[in-house]
Design an enzyme around this catalytic site. Sequence first.
Site, PDB file in Angstrom:
ATOM      1  N   SER A 117      37.501  26.860  36.773  1.00 50.24           N
ATOM      2  CA  SER A 117      37.066  28.016  35.985  1.00 50.24           C
ATOM      3  C   SER A 117      37.585  27.931  34.560  1.00 50.24           C
ATOM      4  O   SER A 117      38.674  27.389  34.317  1.00 50.24           O
ATOM      5  CB  SER A 117      37.629  29.277  36.638  1.00 50.24           C
ATOM      6  OG  SER A 117      37.472  30.396  35.804  1.00 50.24           O
ATOM      7  N   TYR A 141      44.738  34.266  39.292  1.00 51.91           N
ATOM      8  CA  TYR A 141      43.481  33.580  39.606  1.00 51.91           C
ATOM      9  C   TYR A 141      43.371  32.270  38.802  1.00 51.91           C
ATOM     10  O   TYR A 141      43.139  31.187  39.357  1.00 51.91           O
ATOM     11  CB  TYR A 141      42.279  34.493  39.317  1.00 51.91           C
ATOM     12  CG  TYR A 141      40.980  33.732  39.363  1.00 51.91           C
ATOM     13  CD1 TYR A 141      40.458  33.281  40.568  1.00 51.91           C
ATOM     14  CD2 TYR A 141      40.295  33.408  38.188  1.00 51.91           C
ATOM     15  CE1 TYR A 141      39.292  32.536  40.610  1.00 51.91           C
ATOM     16  CE2 TYR A 141      39.133  32.667  38.222  1.00 51.91           C
ATOM     17  CZ  TYR A 141      38.630  32.229  39.433  1.00 51.91           C
ATOM     18  OH  TYR A 141      37.488  31.478  39.467  1.00 51.91           O
ATOM     19  N   LYS A 145      43.497  28.127  39.930  1.00 55.52           N
ATOM     20  CA  LYS A 145      42.467  27.131  39.603  1.00 55.52           C
ATOM     21  C   LYS A 145      43.092  25.929  38.890  1.00 55.52           C
ATOM     22  O   LYS A 145      42.709  24.778  39.135  1.00 55.52           O
ATOM     23  CB  LYS A 145      41.363  27.771  38.751  1.00 55.52           C
ATOM     24  CG  LYS A 145      40.470  28.696  39.562  1.00 55.52           C
ATOM     25  CD  LYS A 145      39.684  27.918  40.630  1.00 55.52           C
ATOM     26  CE  LYS A 145      38.964  28.788  41.608  1.00 55.52           C
ATOM     27  NZ  LYS A 145      38.279  28.028  42.673  1.00 55.52           N
TER      28      LYS A 145
HETATM   29  C1  WQD Z   1      32.746  39.654  30.314  1.00 57.31           C
HETATM   30  C2  WQD Z   1      32.972  40.478  29.058  1.00 57.31           C
HETATM   31  C3  WQD Z   1      34.527  42.268  29.335  1.00 57.31           C
HETATM   32  C4  WQD Z   1      32.071  44.707  32.000  1.00 57.31           C
HETATM   33  C5  WQD Z   1      35.946  36.770  34.457  1.00 57.31           C
HETATM   34  C6  WQD Z   1      37.036  35.817  34.814  1.00 57.31           C
HETATM   35  C7  WQD Z   1      36.529  34.408  34.761  1.00 57.31           C
HETATM   36  C8  WQD Z   1      35.301  34.255  35.625  1.00 57.31           C
HETATM   37  C9  WQD Z   1      34.271  35.260  35.300  1.00 57.31           C
HETATM   38  C10 WQD Z   1      35.485  33.625  37.886  1.00 57.31           C
HETATM   39  C11 WQD Z   1      34.436  40.846  28.826  1.00 57.31           C
HETATM   40  C12 WQD Z   1      33.165  42.791  29.012  1.00 57.31           C
HETATM   41  C13 WQD Z   1      32.538  43.696  31.203  1.00 57.31           C
HETATM   42  C14 WQD Z   1      31.753  45.975  31.416  1.00 57.31           C
HETATM   43  C15 WQD Z   1      32.409  45.102  29.279  1.00 57.31           C
HETATM   44  N1  WQD Z   1      35.687  34.409  36.991  1.00 57.31           N
HETATM   45  N2  WQD Z   1      32.703  43.898  29.855  1.00 57.31           N
HETATM   46  N3  WQD Z   1      31.924  46.120  30.077  1.00 57.31           N
HETATM   47  O1  WQD Z   1      36.361  38.684  32.109  1.00 57.31           O
HETATM   48  O2  WQD Z   1      34.915  37.045  30.811  1.00 57.31           O
HETATM   49  O3  WQD Z   1      35.573  36.513  33.114  1.00 57.31           O
HETATM   50  O4  WQD Z   1      34.833  36.572  35.331  1.00 57.31           O
HETATM   51  O5  WQD Z   1      35.404  33.121  38.794  1.00 57.31           O
HETATM   52  O6  WQD Z   1      37.526  33.594  35.184  1.00 57.31           O
HETATM   53  O7  WQD Z   1      38.108  35.961  33.917  1.00 57.31           O
HETATM   54  O8  WQD Z   1      33.945  38.270  32.794  1.00 57.31           O
HETATM   55  O9  WQD Z   1      31.970  39.618  33.326  1.00 57.31           O
HETATM   56  O10 WQD Z   1      34.257  40.622  33.684  1.00 57.31           O
HETATM   57  O11 WQD Z   1      33.434  40.281  31.391  1.00 57.31           O
HETATM   58  O12 WQD Z   1      32.565  45.317  28.070  1.00 57.31           O
HETATM   59  O13 WQD Z   1      31.339  46.930  32.088  1.00 57.31           O
HETATM   60  O14 WQD Z   1      32.300  41.716  29.239  1.00 57.31           O
HETATM   61  O15 WQD Z   1      35.510  43.032  28.671  1.00 57.31           O
HETATM   62  O16 WQD Z   1      34.667  40.816  27.453  1.00 57.31           O
HETATM   63  P1  WQD Z   1      35.283  37.686  32.107  1.00 57.31           P
HETATM   64  P2  WQD Z   1      33.364  39.739  32.889  1.00 57.31           P
END
Ligand code: WQD
Length: 326
Positions: A117, A141, A145
């Site tokens: 990841s 997490y 990885k």
């Molecule tokens: C993306 C962006 C949020 C929801 C995580 C893990 C990564 C991978 C994928 C894996 C961020 C913003 C989100 C909302 C928002 N995991 N957001 N409003 O955090 O980049 O990655 O998931 O297996 O390892 O860290 O993904 O989709 O949670 O968020 O503003 O309602 O969207 O703050 O900037 P993230 P995400």
Amino acid sequence: MMWLITGGAGYIGAHVVAAMRAAGERVVVLDDLTAGRSDRLPADVPVVRGSVLDRELLGRVLAEHEVAGVVHLAARKQVAESVEQPIRYYEENVHGLAVLLDAVTAAGVRALVFSSSAAVYGMPDVDLVTEDTPCQPMNPYGETKLAGEWLVRAAGRTHGIATACLRYFNVAGAARPELADTGVSNIVPMFFDRVTTGRTPLVFGDDYPTPDGTCVRDYIHVSDLADAHLAAARWLADRPAPGDLTVNVGTGHGVSVREMAELVAEVTGHGGPVAEVAPRRPGDPARVVASAELIAKELGWSARHDVREMVTSAWRGWQHHRGQTG
Ligand code: WQD
């Protein structure tokens, strides 16, 4: 060649199964079905229900199906949960991998693809993250990885297994509605959840040092990600000698949270405000965008689907699973 796909009934795993079968590979799935669903898989794919922590079961499956390669996706994958339950994450993601590698080496398996990841990079302070960018995971997490990658490379070197670690960036979309992600833990389903329940999507922070103040990510279509697994599996199978490869799987293209909110509003056709600003979510890096050069050079792979196709296909999957018409 027969491949064992651990976690093959999950959202990403089922796409990997579909891509590998479409390319003529033979597969068997091992999944504990806690998060996976066997109805994502074609009826003629053998599915063994069980855990990668079960050494005896692994030995039996590898022998009975004459497995020559493994694609290992079975893992826990929620950042917040990993902060609350670090021991469980190390147990399933790292110890489970160690048990699998023990079985793999004993069974004479030659190739292993490991699901890693972008979380291994933590808060990278670079425009494009290359595979040489320092790995400084920010949560258990991501730590599991990174530790998994170390374990895979060490075991591969010592026991003559060709290995590939794929560092996924932000995965979205679905090849078919039935294969869609049914969880609500990433931005696209979280936005769908808000708009279909009459609430405005939340943007977690708009004061980041990015062009529109919201976080920027590299979103990759799950079908492209599945094709990257196929490319890696073939690369490993074709190698005359064992070796290892660690590559980013991303597009090289950044999309902001605000841009994503606009796209979701357009695709879903829901009226009302596109988004409202909420406080920053702790631990979110401002920008995480892959350099996708190494994987193109090594595997000849590059993403083919854009972010609109991700949102459109994810929306069809959301409607399929929730029975909503949008
Ligand atoms: C993306 C962006 C949020 C929801 C995580 C893990 C990564 C991978 C994928 C894996 C961020 C913003 C989100 C909302 C928002 N995991 N957001 N409003 O955090 O980049 O990655 O998931 O297996 O390892 O860290 O993904 O989709 O949670 O968020 O503003 O309602 O969207 O703050 O900037 P993230 P995400």
